[in-house]
Design a protein around this motif. Structure first.
Motif, PDB file in Angstrom:
ATOM      1  N   LEU A   1      14.949  33.495  28.239  1.00 17.46           N
ATOM      2  CA  LEU A   1      13.556  33.880  28.055  1.00 17.46           C
ATOM      3  C   LEU A   1      13.502  34.980  27.007  1.00 17.46           C
ATOM      4  O   LEU A   1      14.361  35.861  26.988  1.00 17.46           O
ATOM      5  CB  LEU A   1      12.942  34.404  29.359  1.00 17.46           C
TER       6      LEU A   1
ATOM      7  N   SER B   1       8.617  31.460  35.086  1.00 19.02           N
ATOM      8  CA  SER B   1       8.851  30.771  33.812  1.00 19.02           C
ATOM      9  C   SER B   1      10.326  30.403  33.631  1.00 19.02           C
ATOM     10  O   SER B   1      10.652  29.400  32.993  1.00 19.02           O
ATOM     11  CB  SER B   1       8.365  31.620  32.637  1.00 19.02           C
TER      12      SER B   1
ATOM     13  N   GLU C   1      10.942  27.294  35.824  1.00 20.99           N
ATOM     14  CA  GLU C   1      10.372  26.106  35.179  1.00 20.99           C
ATOM     15  C   GLU C   1      11.295  25.535  34.109  1.00 20.99           C
ATOM     16  O   GLU C   1      11.184  24.371  33.753  1.00 20.99           O
ATOM     17  CB  GLU C   1       9.010  26.450  34.569  1.00 20.99           C
ATOM     18  N   LYS C   2      12.221  26.332  33.603  1.00 21.79           N
ATOM     19  CA  LYS C   2      13.148  25.876  32.565  1.00 21.79           C
ATOM     20  C   LYS C   2      14.495  25.410  33.116  1.00 21.79           C
ATOM     21  O   LYS C   2      15.381  25.050  32.349  1.00 21.79           O
ATOM     22  CB  LYS C   2      13.384  27.000  31.551  1.00 21.79           C
TER      23      LYS C   2
END
Length: 100
Positions: free
Chosen positions: A17, A66, A69-70
């Motif tokens: 990220l 996030s 989600e990856k």
């Protein structure tokens, strides 16, 4: 076979990220038995089973949503199956115990 209380899942593909100096790399998930409140929050999202899994893994691991989600499909599936095992084990033990 009983479910281990905690599990560290080394990610097959680390999740990144941000970028440059602010980049954060997540290479593992530290999982544990979810609390009732975490289960409630995850299921109240009203989303799909995948959406519920994302929220639950996020709440239990403490990683940003996030990042969850990856996750690769295999890492997501392994984490989801570990967390689901608490529900399955609990039902199985209750159902198999004979009254005294």
């Amino acid at each position: 076979m009983s479910q281990p209380e905690e599990k560290t899942l080394k990610l097959r593909k680390p999740v990144k990220l941000g970028s440059d100096d602010s980049e954060v790399v997540y290479d593992k998930l530290d999982l544990r038995e979810p609390t009732a409140g975490e289960l409630d929050k995850a299921t109240s999202t009203g989303g799909s089973n995948i959406g519920i899994g994302i929220v639950l893994i996020h709440l239990v691991s403490g990683l940003p949503k996030s990042a969850i989600e990856k996750l690769s499909q295999r890492d997501f599936t392994e984490a989801n199956e570990y967390l689901a095992g608490f529900t399955d084990d609990g039902q199985t033990e209750s159902a198999t115990q004979s009254p005294t």
